[in-house]
Design an enzyme around this catalytic site. Structure first.
Site, PDB file in Angstrom:
ATOM      1  N   HIS A  99      -4.010   1.162 -16.614  1.00 23.95           N
ATOM      2  CA  HIS A  99      -2.974   0.121 -16.564  1.00 23.95           C
ATOM      3  C   HIS A  99      -3.330  -1.076 -17.452  1.00 23.95           C
ATOM      4  CE1 HIS A  99      -1.219   1.683 -12.482  1.00 23.95           C
ATOM      5  NE2 HIS A  99      -0.917   2.447 -13.505  1.00 23.95           N
TER       6      HIS A  99
ATOM      7  N   GLY B  91      -9.601   3.196  -2.636  1.00 24.29           N
ATOM      8  CA  GLY B  91      -8.823   1.949  -2.598  1.00 24.29           C
ATOM      9  C   GLY B  91      -7.501   1.977  -3.332  1.00 24.29           C
TER      10      GLY B  91
HETATM   11  P1  OAD Z   1      -2.199  -1.145  -3.620  1.00 24.71           P
HETATM   12  O1  OAD Z   1      -2.167  -2.592  -3.330  1.00 24.71           O
HETATM   13  O2  OAD Z   1      -0.922  -0.400  -3.630  1.00 24.71           O
HETATM   14  O3  OAD Z   1      -3.124  -0.404  -2.559  1.00 24.71           O
HETATM   15  C1  OAD Z   1      -4.400  -0.888  -2.241  1.00 24.71           C
HETATM   16  C2  OAD Z   1      -5.049   0.113  -1.313  1.00 24.71           C
HETATM   17  O4  OAD Z   1      -6.366  -0.339  -1.067  1.00 24.71           O
HETATM   18  C3  OAD Z   1      -4.369   0.259   0.046  1.00 24.71           C
HETATM   19  O5  OAD Z   1      -4.197   1.636   0.342  1.00 24.71           O
HETATM   20  C4  OAD Z   1      -5.371  -0.380   1.026  1.00 24.71           C
HETATM   21  O6  OAD Z   1      -5.370   0.256   2.297  1.00 24.71           O
HETATM   22  C5  OAD Z   1      -6.670  -0.149   0.312  1.00 24.71           C
HETATM   23  N1  OAD Z   1      -7.741  -1.100   0.642  1.00 24.71           N
HETATM   24  C6  OAD Z   1      -7.662  -2.394   1.044  1.00 24.71           C
HETATM   25  N2  OAD Z   1      -8.875  -2.920   1.224  1.00 24.71           N
HETATM   26  C7  OAD Z   1      -9.776  -1.938   0.923  1.00 24.71           C
HETATM   27  C8  OAD Z   1     -11.204  -1.853   0.910  1.00 24.71           C
HETATM   28  N3  OAD Z   1     -11.974  -2.894   1.238  1.00 24.71           N
HETATM   29  N4  OAD Z   1     -11.771  -0.683   0.548  1.00 24.71           N
HETATM   30  C9  OAD Z   1     -11.009   0.402   0.215  1.00 24.71           C
HETATM   31  N5  OAD Z   1      -9.651   0.374   0.206  1.00 24.71           N
HETATM   32  C10 OAD Z   1      -9.049  -0.772   0.546  1.00 24.71           C
HETATM   33  O7  OAD Z   1      -3.003  -0.955  -4.984  1.00 24.71           O
HETATM   34  P2  OAD Z   1      -3.004   0.251  -6.016  1.00 24.71           P
HETATM   35  O8  OAD Z   1      -2.955   1.565  -5.338  1.00 24.71           O
HETATM   36  O9  OAD Z   1      -4.107  -0.002  -6.961  1.00 24.71           O
HETATM   37  O10 OAD Z   1       0.361  -1.425 -11.081  1.00 24.71           O
HETATM   38  O11 OAD Z   1      -1.638   0.001  -6.767  1.00 24.71           O
HETATM   39  C11 OAD Z   1      -1.310   0.798  -7.848  1.00 24.71           C
HETATM   40  C12 OAD Z   1      -0.569  -0.003  -8.865  1.00 24.71           C
HETATM   41  O12 OAD Z   1       0.555  -0.643  -8.253  1.00 24.71           O
HETATM   42  C13 OAD Z   1      -1.346  -1.162  -9.467  1.00 24.71           C
HETATM   43  O13 OAD Z   1      -2.183  -0.756 -10.520  1.00 24.71           O
HETATM   44  C14 OAD Z   1      -0.261  -2.054  -9.950  1.00 24.71           C
HETATM   45  C15 OAD Z   1       0.609  -2.024  -8.729  1.00 24.71           C
HETATM   46  O14 OAD Z   1       1.922  -2.380  -8.877  1.00 24.71           O
HETATM   47  C16 OAD Z   1       0.829  -2.153 -12.091  1.00 24.71           C
HETATM   48  O15 OAD Z   1       0.779  -3.358 -12.112  1.00 24.71           O
HETATM   49  C17 OAD Z   1       1.434  -1.301 -13.179  1.00 24.71           C
END
Ligand code: OAD
Length: 237
Positions: free
Chosen positions: A117, A184
């Protein structure tokens, strides 16, 4: 399957890979996107993270990115980032694919990182297309390229394609891996989420680390319901 079982499988793995999302940086203090404290609770992606938003109001978009850059500039990698950097040192074929733009994997010492990204620390000219690193905090809002064109954040926005060659390599790595860590990520943004499915279809052991269940928990062979900074170091151990 226990933590010890996965640790042994990881030691024996020939081509381990990891896919990380915002949750790997949560313990460093970077806000995630979804969930009760997530950025998309208080901010609208349509107003801030699309090419149309930038065309409409580049000032607003840059102010939001400047705020995020200032926040990230103050923080450090956590034990999960360091564990993945250690895995790279140990496994010559290790590939790290991240959806994060914060640069914390590189700050922790990982060098083979596919930032699918983009990076919040790069800027790209909307006129000549040139990309460069920019670590100014604060950034001069409405930054300009040497060609005079307006610079934009070097990240992928909603509605934009991912860098084609990098994505191809990410899918290639997912097809040939024998063990994939999925750390995560909510697993709802494509095509990143499909990487785990590709790995599974190719016969890899898929290991998820996330305090919450996600659509990828169904794909994973084992889901450790905990924090990345606590579990990842135990697996790499
Ligand atoms: P999200 O914010 O959608 O998800 C974050 C995940 O991390 C969730 O499933 C939480 O349960 C988990 N989480 C929280 N704290 C944690 C910890 N301490 N250890 C492990 N896991 C934890 O983020 P992404 O999946 O990265 O895209 O989102 C994907 C994309 O959506 C991002 O790259 C961004 C966003 O819109 C763009 O900007 C193009």
């Amino acid at each position: 399957m226990t933590i010890e079982d996965v640790r042994e499988r990881l030691k024996a793995a020939k081509r381990p890979i990891a896919l990380t999302g915002a949750g790997v940086s949560a313990e460093s203090g970077v806000p995630t996107f979804r969930g009760s404290e997530g950025l998309w609770r208080n901010f609208s992606p349509q107003d801030l993270a699309t090419p149309e938003a930038f065309e409409r109001d580049p000032q607003l978009v840059w102010e939001w990115y400047d705020w995020r850059r200032s926040l990230i500039a103050k923080i450090s990698p956590n034990p999960a980032h360091y564990a993945l950097a250690e895995l790279e040192r140990r496994s010559p074929e290790f590939t790290l694919i991240t959806q994060n733009v914060d640069g914390l994997h590189r700050a922790a010492g990982s060098s083979r990182v596919m930032e699918i990204h983009g990076s919040i620390w790069t800027v790209r000219c909307t006129e000549c297309g040139n990309s460069s690193e920019n670590r100014d905090v604060p950034i001069n809002i409405l930054p300009r390229c040497s060609c005079g064109g307006l610079l934009r954040p070097g990240v992928v926005w909603f509605g934009e394609p991912l860098p084609e060659e990098m994505l191809y390599k990410a899918f290639e790595a997912a097809s040939s891996t024998d063990l994939m860590l999925v750390i995560g990520t909510s697993g709802v943004v494509q095509p990143a989420a499909s990487l785990a499915v590709r790995a599974k279809d190719g016969g890899a052991l898929v290991v998820e680390i996330n305090p919450e269940a996600t659509p990828l928990s169904e794909v994973a062979d084992v889901s450790f319901k905990g924090k990345a900074g606590e579990i990842a170091p135990l697996l790499v151990g």
